[in-house]
Design a protein around this motif. Structure first.
Motif, PDB file in Angstrom:
ATOM      1  N   GLY A 255      35.665  37.644  54.035  1.00 17.97           N
ATOM      2  CA  GLY A 255      36.140  38.828  53.827  1.00 17.97           C
ATOM      3  C   GLY A 255      36.991  39.146  52.790  1.00 17.97           C
ATOM      4  N   THR A 256      37.410  40.299  52.625  1.00 12.06           N
ATOM      5  CA  THR A 256      38.281  40.625  51.363  1.00 12.06           C
ATOM      6  C   THR A 256      39.591  41.453  51.880  1.00 12.06           C
ATOM      7  OG1 THR A 256      36.412  40.280  49.598  1.00 12.06           O
ATOM      8  CG2 THR A 256      38.340  41.522  49.368  1.00 12.06           C
ATOM      9  N   VAL A 257      40.547  41.196  51.400  1.00 12.32           N
ATOM     10  CA  VAL A 257      41.814  42.133  51.634  1.00 12.32           C
ATOM     11  C   VAL A 257      42.201  42.695  50.228  1.00 12.32           C
ATOM     12  CG1 VAL A 257      43.903  42.112  52.533  1.00 12.32           C
ATOM     13  CG2 VAL A 257      42.406  40.489  53.310  1.00 12.32           C
ATOM     14  N   GLU A 258      42.323  43.959  50.500  1.00 10.50           N
ATOM     15  CA  GLU A 258      42.626  44.590  48.990  1.00 10.50           C
ATOM     16  C   GLU A 258      43.874  45.104  48.826  1.00 10.50           C
ATOM     17  OE1 GLU A 258      39.421  47.498  48.400  1.00 10.50           O
ATOM     18  OE2 GLU A 258      37.787  45.882  48.276  1.00 10.50           O
ATOM     19  N   PHE A 259      44.570  45.218  47.679  1.00 11.80           N
ATOM     20  CA  PHE A 259      45.708  45.465  47.410  1.00 11.80           C
ATOM     21  C   PHE A 259      45.871  46.561  46.280  1.00 11.80           C
ATOM     22  CE2 PHE A 259      45.982  41.476  49.540  1.00 11.80           C
ATOM     23  CZ  PHE A 259      46.846  41.696  50.377  1.00 11.80           C
ATOM     24  N   LEU A 260      46.945  47.568  46.174  1.00  9.32           N
ATOM     25  CA  LEU A 260      47.004  48.165  44.881  1.00  9.32           C
ATOM     26  C   LEU A 260      48.310  47.793  44.617  1.00  9.32           C
ATOM     27  CD1 LEU A 260      46.098  50.306  43.075  1.00  9.32           C
ATOM     28  CD2 LEU A 260      47.998  51.969  44.034  1.00  9.32           C
ATOM     29  N   VAL A 261      48.403  47.096  43.391  1.00  6.10           N
ATOM     30  CA  VAL A 261      49.533  46.484  42.802  1.00  6.10           C
ATOM     31  C   VAL A 261      50.156  47.311  41.784  1.00  6.10           C
ATOM     32  CG1 VAL A 261      50.706  44.325  41.345  1.00  6.10           C
ATOM     33  CG2 VAL A 261      48.685  43.868  42.964  1.00  6.10           C
ATOM     34  N   ALA A 262      51.550  48.067  42.073  1.00  8.61           N
ATOM     35  CA  ALA A 262      52.076  48.859  41.063  1.00  8.61           C
ATOM     36  C   ALA A 262      53.598  48.325  41.331  1.00  8.61           C
ATOM     37  CB  ALA A 262      52.278  50.198  41.741  1.00  8.61           C
ATOM     38  N   ASP A 263      54.202  48.359  39.856  1.00  7.97           N
ATOM     39  CA  ASP A 263      55.673  48.037  39.754  1.00  7.97           C
ATOM     40  C   ASP A 263      56.063  46.636  40.413  1.00  7.97           C
ATOM     41  OD1 ASP A 263      56.229  50.717  39.184  1.00  7.97           O
ATOM     42  OD2 ASP A 263      56.435  51.440  41.011  1.00  7.97           O
ATOM     43  N   GLY A 264      55.055  45.846  40.186  1.00  9.26           N
ATOM     44  CA  GLY A 264      55.485  44.322  40.625  1.00  9.26           C
ATOM     45  C   GLY A 264      55.306  44.176  42.132  1.00  9.26           C
ATOM     46  N   ARG A 265      54.714  45.050  42.843  1.00 12.90           N
ATOM     47  CA  ARG A 265      54.705  45.014  44.282  1.00 12.90           C
ATOM     48  C   ARG A 265      53.296  45.268  44.669  1.00 12.90           C
ATOM     49  NH1 ARG A 265      57.870  49.681  46.791  1.00 12.90           N
ATOM     50  NH2 ARG A 265      57.502  48.485  48.624  1.00 12.90           N
ATOM     51  N   ALA A 266      52.987  44.448  45.988  1.00 20.12           N
ATOM     52  CA  ALA A 266      51.557  44.721  46.660  1.00 20.12           C
ATOM     53  C   ALA A 266      51.789  45.804  47.906  1.00 20.12           C
ATOM     54  CB  ALA A 266      51.276  43.192  47.019  1.00 20.12           C
ATOM     55  N   HIS A 267      50.571  46.453  47.642  1.00 18.38           N
ATOM     56  CA  HIS A 267      50.710  47.693  48.705  1.00 18.38           C
ATOM     57  C   HIS A 267      49.148  47.492  49.410  1.00 18.38           C
ATOM     58  CE1 HIS A 267      53.952  50.016  46.822  1.00 18.38           C
ATOM     59  NE2 HIS A 267      53.600  49.594  45.783  1.00 18.38           N
ATOM     60  N   PHE A 268      49.224  47.217  50.743  1.00 15.85           N
ATOM     61  CA  PHE A 268      47.824  47.097  51.391  1.00 15.85           C
ATOM     62  C   PHE A 268      47.145  48.027  51.495  1.00 15.85           C
ATOM     63  CE2 PHE A 268      45.689  47.172  55.436  1.00 15.85           C
ATOM     64  CZ  PHE A 268      44.747  46.111  55.489  1.00 15.85           C
ATOM     65  N   LEU A 269      45.718  47.829  51.040  1.00 15.88           N
ATOM     66  CA  LEU A 269      45.069  48.995  51.030  1.00 15.88           C
ATOM     67  C   LEU A 269      44.110  49.081  52.373  1.00 15.88           C
ATOM     68  CD1 LEU A 269      43.736  49.272  47.356  1.00 15.88           C
ATOM     69  CD2 LEU A 269      45.205  50.980  48.716  1.00 15.88           C
ATOM     70  N   GLU A 270      43.381  47.810  52.564  1.00  9.92           N
ATOM     71  CA  GLU A 270      42.132  47.727  53.430  1.00  9.92           C
ATOM     72  C   GLU A 270      41.711  46.272  53.598  1.00  9.92           C
ATOM     73  OE1 GLU A 270      38.300  49.460  52.339  1.00  9.92           O
ATOM     74  OE2 GLU A 270      39.538  50.184  50.946  1.00  9.92           O
ATOM     75  N   MET A 271      40.897  45.898  54.531  1.00 13.34           N
ATOM     76  CA  MET A 271      40.421  44.668  54.555  1.00 13.34           C
ATOM     77  C   MET A 271      38.935  45.072  54.882  1.00 13.34           C
ATOM     78  SD  MET A 271      40.850  41.353  57.366  1.00 13.34           S
ATOM     79  CE  MET A 271      39.855  40.002  57.060  1.00 13.34           C
ATOM     80  N   ASN A 272      38.174  44.507  54.036  1.00 14.67           N
ATOM     81  CA  ASN A 272      36.632  44.396  53.980  1.00 14.67           C
ATOM     82  C   ASN A 272      35.980  43.318  54.848  1.00 14.67           C
ATOM     83  OD1 ASN A 272      36.643  46.040  50.779  1.00 14.67           O
ATOM     84  ND2 ASN A 272      36.275  47.206  52.585  1.00 14.67           N
ATOM     85  N   THR A 273      35.560  43.573  56.025  1.00 15.38           N
ATOM     86  CA  THR A 273      34.980  42.564  56.952  1.00 15.38           C
ATOM     87  C   THR A 273      33.758  42.205  56.771  1.00 15.38           C
ATOM     88  OG1 THR A 273      34.454  44.277  58.602  1.00 15.38           O
ATOM     89  CG2 THR A 273      36.626  43.288  58.687  1.00 15.38           C
ATOM     90  N   ARG A 274      33.347  41.817  55.407  1.00 14.99           N
ATOM     91  CA  ARG A 274      32.095  41.588  54.779  1.00 14.99           C
ATOM     92  C   ARG A 274      32.046  41.048  53.495  1.00 14.99           C
ATOM     93  NH1 ARG A 274      32.054  45.240  50.772  1.00 14.99           N
ATOM     94  NH2 ARG A 274      32.702  47.341  51.093  1.00 14.99           N
ATOM     95  N   LEU A 275      30.828  40.565  52.936  1.00 15.06           N
ATOM     96  CA  LEU A 275      30.843  40.047  51.430  1.00 15.06           C
ATOM     97  C   LEU A 275      30.951  41.252  50.667  1.00 15.06           C
ATOM     98  CD1 LEU A 275      30.220  37.178  50.476  1.00 15.06           C
ATOM     99  CD2 LEU A 275      27.856  37.997  50.075  1.00 15.06           C
ATOM    100  N   GLN A 276      31.773  40.966  49.470  1.00 13.25           N
ATOM    101  CA  GLN A 276      32.053  42.043  48.286  1.00 13.25           C
ATOM    102  C   GLN A 276      30.840  41.953  47.699  1.00 13.25           C
ATOM    103  OE1 GLN A 276      34.454  44.120  49.853  1.00 13.25           O
ATOM    104  NE2 GLN A 276      35.396  44.111  48.247  1.00 13.25           N
ATOM    105  N   VAL A 277      30.664  43.217  46.946  1.00 20.38           N
ATOM    106  CA  VAL A 277      29.878  43.219  45.590  1.00 20.38           C
ATOM    107  C   VAL A 277      30.113  42.290  44.615  1.00 20.38           C
ATOM    108  CG1 VAL A 277      28.754  44.849  44.014  1.00 20.38           C
ATOM    109  CG2 VAL A 277      29.217  45.719  46.168  1.00 20.38           C
ATOM    110  N   GLU A 278      31.453  42.051  44.236  1.00 20.80           N
ATOM    111  CA  GLU A 278      31.926  41.076  43.194  1.00 20.80           C
ATOM    112  C   GLU A 278      32.284  39.773  43.640  1.00 20.80           C
ATOM    113  OE1 GLU A 278      35.521  43.776  45.180  1.00 20.80           O
ATOM    114  OE2 GLU A 278      33.108  44.014  44.680  1.00 20.80           O
ATOM    115  N   HIS A 279      31.552  39.575  44.885  1.00 21.94           N
ATOM    116  CA  HIS A 279      31.723  38.061  44.986  1.00 21.94           C
ATOM    117  C   HIS A 279      31.092  37.046  44.283  1.00 21.94           C
ATOM    118  CE1 HIS A 279      27.550  38.099  46.556  1.00 21.94           C
ATOM    119  NE2 HIS A 279      27.519  37.164  46.211  1.00 21.94           N
ATOM    120  N   PRO A 280      30.524  37.362  43.134  1.00 19.00           N
ATOM    121  CA  PRO A 280      29.956  36.152  42.296  1.00 19.00           C
ATOM    122  C   PRO A 280      31.118  35.768  41.217  1.00 19.00           C
ATOM    123  CG  PRO A 280      28.285  37.759  42.643  1.00 19.00           C
ATOM    124  CD  PRO A 280      29.386  38.514  43.037  1.00 19.00           C
ATOM    125  N   VAL A 281      32.200  36.637  41.054  1.00 23.58           N
ATOM    126  CA  VAL A 281      33.139  36.152  40.216  1.00 23.58           C
ATOM    127  C   VAL A 281      33.834  34.800  40.980  1.00 23.58           C
ATOM    128  CG1 VAL A 281      33.149  38.019  38.645  1.00 23.58           C
ATOM    129  CG2 VAL A 281      34.618  37.805  40.755  1.00 23.58           C
TER     130      VAL A 281
END
Length: 616
Positions: A255-281
């Motif tokens: 799974g993937t937990v997504e954040f928006l990082v602004a002003d040095g702080r982490a803001h929770f966006l969502e959790m994707n309960t699956r494999l992400q498109v960008e998993h190869p990196v």
């Protein structure tokens, strides 16, 4: 032990999962819609089951049909991939109720996190209950799904209701769920995410960070791991929040937990309960196969206590059949060739000769480079894309190369507003000035042979015309006793596939490929023009032509022939490749023709409407 896996998906991700299954000795089963009957994922699987129809709602979103297909084909497990039903708890339960292994998180975890509104509540973040001028700008977002569908940025309160309606319609079409919510829109932040992996024995891995800030329409274009420039303390905080989210719902799998990082702080966006498109990196940096680990976890195996160490840097670019310079309009047609240099990972659901249609996402492939440092990985990927052979529909390849070489990106100081600031400059036409001459000489060589066109008497130069990036180029050359010549350019070699030219002492080679009137010269695409233009191929001023093949989904209220329309007013919407595309009035004037009604299928260049501009 899993013996046979059905992948409830299509295209690139289905092919990628099949690759790991084959390496593990696991039999594979594909499902396909009617347009995908001859798609690569249906061809490479050991067995394939038809899902009658074309629209996702009739095919890849029909969980009941997919479960029946798995049972009929003798599969004992189902992998959902990403998109479609990958975050549908009802589908996960249906798979388990049929006695099949679900290669994904528990349905209860999907329910808790798949709805972005419920996920935010779980993490202590509340969506906006009511929007005022003080809240602007805001982001309207679909509660289900992803990929930028059902998302709208609203900067004026007067636009909110219309954008809510549009987002609901798009979300319902893409995910079968029209629920949307509103949250503050933090401009110029960075989109950073954490890959997690959890087993059934209580171990949760946080596999580094990824930066996915380069986006268009909230859909990621370039991703990398690890996210550059994060303070160690912020990285640790992101890992802790991601693990906390996983443990809060007893998560299992990838799974993937997504954040928006602004002003040095982490803001929770969502959790994707699956494999992400960008998993190869992440796979490249940690030296793992996430799909193989998903399979092992589904079989009940335990993870090691600690994840492997990260090594180097990886960058991924998504190659789309679309034209960024023309509103990101999806492109269709035959993909004649797709090849990248050695040393680059290419995940694709296409092969040479495949037809790119209108029904699904226009992503052709993902290209991934891994190197000891970020600078090396970025340089390697940009160079490989530039040298790749991509023959067929217009793609975003040039945009990818320029983005990777842009100073803001190479310095690691990019954010989600990157394309808002730089798209115009990044899509400025910059064709190779020698490409038309190389195309003409290759064509002349193929038609006449090295000396076949020579005359013993002085003659007028041969003339050919090409369209490149919307501009016409005229080329002149001569057949001589010694071969083909062109003023100011020395022709070293010319045949139908390769031309070598020398200018100012510098020699350059050009690989040529021609398909009908389309000519590919290295990374430049040209269209051969007829000797005499067709005088009938014209439209009245103010004509609105379909920029892509698609379906008219709706016409704006009050838009009828004879109506007065204002410049920029939406007239109608086309749906193509699961996205809605707005057709607006080019000027203030009278709508003198309207050739569009909901449900009508149109091709590129179809006349949709004519707006006669008012004289004042």
């Amino acid at each position: 032990m899993i013996a046979s896996v059905l992948v409830a998906n299509r295209g690139e991700i289905a092919c990628r999962i099949f690759r790991t299954c084959r390496e593990a000795g696991i039999r594979t089963v594909a499902v396909h819609s009617d347009p995908d009957e001859n798609a690569l994922h249906a061809r490479v699987a050991d067995a394939a089951v038809r899902l009658p129809g074309a629209a996702p709602a009739d095919t890849y979103l029909r969980g009941d049909l997919i479960v029946k297909a798995a049972v009929a084909a003798g599969a004992d497990a189902v992998h959902p991939g990403y998109g479609f039903l990958s975050e549908n708890a009802g589908f996960a339960r249906a798979v388990q109720d049929a006695g099949l292994v679900w290669i994904g998180p528990p349905p209860e975890a999907i329910e808790a996190m798949a709805s972005k509104t419920r996920a935010k509540e779980l993490m202590g973040v509340a969506p906006l209950a009511g929007v005022t001028e003080a809240d602007l700008p805001v982001l309207v977002k679909a509660a289900a799904g992803g990929g930028g569908r059902g998302m709208r940025v609203v900067r004026r309160l007067a636009d909110l209701d219309a954008e809510l309606s549009a987002a609901r319609a798009e979300a319902a079409s893409a995910f079968g769920d029209g629920e949307v919510f509103v949250e503050p829109y933090l401009e110029n932040g960075r989109h950073v995410e954490v890959q997690i992996l959890a087993d059934t024995h209580g171990t949760v891995w946080a596999l580094g960070t990824r930066d996915c800030s380069l986006q268009r329409r909230h859909q990621k274009v370039i991703e990398e791991a690890p996210a550059p420039g994060l303070a160690p303390g912020l990285t640790d905080e992101l890992h802790d929040l991601a693990v906390r989210a996983a443990r809060a719902v007893d998560y299992v799998g990838a799974g993937t937990v997504e954040f928006l990082v602004a002003d040095g702080r982490a803001h929770f966006l969502e959790m994707n309960t699956r494999l992400q498109v960008e998993h190869p990196v992440t796979e490249a940096v940690f030296g793992i196969d996430l799909v193989a680990l998903q399979l092992r976890i589904a079989e009940g195996h335990a993870l090691e206590n600690d994840p492997p160490r990260a090594r180097g840097h990886a960058v991924e670019a998504r190659l789309y059949a679309e034209d960024p310079a023309r509103g990101w309009a999806p492109q269709t047609g035959r993909l004649h060739r797709l090849a990248v240099p050695d040393g680059i990972r290419l995940d694709t659901g296409c092969s040479d000769g495949d037809e790119i249609g209108v029904h699904y996402d226009p992503m052709l492939a993902k290209a991934v480079a891994h190197a000891p440092t970020r600078a090396e990985a970025v340089r390697r990927l940009a160079g490989a894309l530039e040298r790749s052979a991509i023959h067929g529909p217009v793609t975003n390849r040039d945009l990818l190369v320029r983005s990777l070489r842009h100073e803001e990106f190479t310095s690691g100081h990019m954010d989600t507003g990157f394309y808002d600031r730089h798209l115009t400059a990044l899509t400025e036409p910059a064709p190779d000035p020698l490409a038309p001459l190389a195309a003409a000489l290759a064509d002349a060589s193929a038609r006449t042979g090295r000396f076949g066109g020579w005359r013993n008497l002085p003659s007028q130069p041969q003339v050919k015309r090409y369209a490149v990036e919307g501009e016409e180029h005229e080329v002149r050359y001569h057949h001589t006793r010694t071969g083909l010549t062109a003023d100011g350019v020395r022709v070293i070699h010319a045949d139908g596939d390769r031309v070598v030219l020398e200018t100012d002492g510098v020699r350059r080679s050009f690989d040529i490929a021609r398909y009908g009137d389309r000519v590919h010269v290295n990374a430049t695409t040209l269209t051969a023009l007829p000797r005499f233009p067709d005088p009938t191929a014209r439209h009245a001023p103010g004509s609105l032509l379909a920029p892509m093949p698609g379906t008219v989904v709706r016409v704006a209220e009050g838009v009828t022939e004879g109506a007065t329309v204002e410049a920029g007013r939406p007239l109608l919407w086309l749906e193509a490749m699961k996205m809605e595309h707005r057709i607006t009035a080019p000027a203030t004037g009278t709508l003198t023709a309207l050739n569009a009604e909901p449900g009508r299928r149109v091709e590129v260049g179809t006349l949709l409407a004519v707006v006669e501009e008012h004289a004042d």
